[in-house]
Write an enzyme that holds these catalytic residues in place. Structure first.
Site, mmCIF file in Angstrom:
data_model
loop_
_atom_site.group_PDB
_atom_site.id
_atom_site.type_symbol
_atom_site.label_atom_id
_atom_site.label_comp_id
_atom_site.label_asym_id
_atom_site.label_seq_id
_atom_site.Cartn_x
_atom_site.Cartn_y
_atom_site.Cartn_z
ATOM 1 C CB SER A 67 -0.863 0.013 1.366
ATOM 2 O OG SER A 67 -1.860 1.054 1.246
ATOM 3 C CB THR A 68 1.077 4.011 2.354
ATOM 4 O OG1 THR A 68 -0.010 4.203 2.606
ATOM 5 C CG2 THR A 68 2.040 5.274 2.292
ATOM 6 C CG ASP B 167 -5.599 -5.449 2.210
ATOM 7 O OD1 ASP B 167 -6.203 -6.568 2.407
ATOM 8 O OD2 ASP B 167 -5.439 -4.970 1.242
ATOM 9 C CG MET C 161 -2.212 3.089 7.211
ATOM 10 S SD MET C 161 -3.078 5.079 6.886
ATOM 11 C CE MET C 161 -1.485 5.973 6.596
ATOM 12 C CG HIS D 66 -4.115 -0.597 -0.961
ATOM 13 N ND1 HIS D 66 -4.102 -0.519 0.515
ATOM 14 C CD2 HIS D 66 -4.638 -2.029 -0.997
ATOM 15 C CE1 HIS D 66 -4.407 -1.788 1.287
ATOM 16 N NE2 HIS D 66 -4.674 -2.631 0.307
#
Length: 397
Positions: free
Chosen positions: A216-217, A339, A336, A243
């Protein structure tokens, strides 16, 4: 002590509303505002903010140029505001390639109507960036043997919509709650090994059917770092879950494809996965893997409203556990939230190998921490060693 924030935008309305939202959180403080990129560059040097929010289109000096100058002279975590259009996606990728760490969609209606989700998301993104050390692009030079030199890296992330509604089925504990986004990382689980050298990892000799990578991030910079080190004849199919909004995944896949020796494409419904090709999950959709003889076939389906992440690492990992059981190597990179934890748990129960990126090299140590602290992953591996470790484990002798 509050995280010091510099807000940069040529819209007086947006400067005021972003400042109000930031200052609502006691852990954040707007120390100054700038109306263009030139002012932002000067204020970054004088005021030393811990995070900068940056618009792209501004007079005097645009946001992309400002990011480039700030990162060259006063490296600071920068959060871009971007429109979710084709042109906006391209400009945002350019800004991220210049060194910005993250982005959020610039939706005036969300800001103007005081939407709780938008407010919370902005505050949490700033906190996440402000609490981490600066992740410098200069640290991303490939260290793997015979790896091509990657271009400067990019970072993109999809907005995660906080929700109290659980996911259906076996994955309901993966819903991104406010506490899971904001909670600092606990001590690593005793089963987790922090790996500073690939020499400490012994190849298992397993014959894998697929490599899965969820992130993600900070993910695109990590994905670029890893994938540019892979040879064209990498022996397994690769499935990537990042993401990212729908407007960005085609451009990101195309950009990776130009940088890597393996093929990289946005996944399409019905794709039969093949060795040496990486399939990027489309933004706004869910990606599942079905067994197709000895290989696998991809299924792209719409994401339901109750799913916080579209695509979701949990969804793809869970489908892979049913399709391939233990014949999977799965890696969780920077991001973050949590998930991927429950999907990785299902994979591990089936006998799969699970690794995580280590805390020091993560932009945000959320997703890797979730699998590490739960004892699901067996190694925490620094980003600069991840590609080498994967290649070593993937070797067929």
């Amino acid at each position: 002590m509050a995280i010091k924030v510099l807000v940069v935008d040529d819209s007086s309305f947006f400067r005021r509303r972003v400042s109000e939202i930031v200052n609502q959180d006691p852990d954040l403080e707007v120390i100054a505002v700038a109306v263009n990129g030139k002012e932002a560059v000067d204020m970054a040097a004088k005021l030393k903010p811990q995070v900068i929010t940056m618009d792209i289109e501004m007079p005097v000096m645009d946001g992309i140029t400002a990011v480039r100058e700030i990162m060259a002279n006063n490296p600071t975590p920068i959060l871009m505001f971007s429109s979710l259009t084709h042109d906006g996606a391209k400009a945002t990728l350019d800004a991220l390639e210049a060194g910005a760490l993250d982005f959020l969609p610039k939706r005036f209606e969300d800001i103007a109507t005081n939407k709780d989700d938008a407010i919370f998301l902005l505050q949490q993104r700033i906190k996440a960036l402000g609490r981490r050390r600066m992740y410098r692009p200069s640290a991303l030079t490939s260290t793997s043997v015979n790896a091509p030199e990657p271009r400067r890296s990019t970072i993109v992330d999809q907005e995660a919509k906080p929700s109290s509604r659980p996911l259906s089925g076996r994955l309901n504990s993966t819903t991104a709650t406010r506490s899971s986004l904001a909670t600092p990382a606990p001590e690593r689980h005793a089963a987790q090994q922090s790996t500073s050298s690939v020499s400490s990892i012994r190849a298992s000799g397993k014959q894998y059917k697929v490599l899965l990578i969820g992130t993600s991030t900070g993910g695109p910079v990590a994905l670029q770092k890893v994938l540019t080190a892979f040879p064209a004849n990498y022996p397994h199919p690769i499935v990537l879950i990042q993401h990212m909004p729908a407007a960005f995944t085609p451009a990101f896949a195309a950009r990776l494809n130009t940088l890597c020796r393996i093929e990289v494409k946005e996944a399409e419904n019905g794709d039969v996965i093949r060795p040496g090709c990486a399939y990027l999950a489309p933004g706004g959709m869910q990606l599942m893997i079905d067994r197709n003889g000895m290989s696998g076939r991809l299924k792209v389906i719409p994401g339901t409203p109750e799913m916080n992440y579209k695509p979701s690492v949990d969804i793809t990992f869970a489908s892979a556990s049913k399709a391939f059981g233990g014949d999977v190597l799965a890696v969780i990179l920077t991001g973050m939230g949590a998930d991927g934890r429950e999907g990785a748990r299902m994979l591990k129960s089936a006998g799969a190998t699970i690794w995580a990126q280590d805390e020091a090299s993560c932009v945000v140590y959320g997703m890797p921490q979730a699998v590490a602290s739960a004892g699901i992953s067996t190694h925490s591996i620094a980003l600069e060693h991840m590609a080498e470790a994967i290649l070593k484990e993937s070797s067929r002798g």
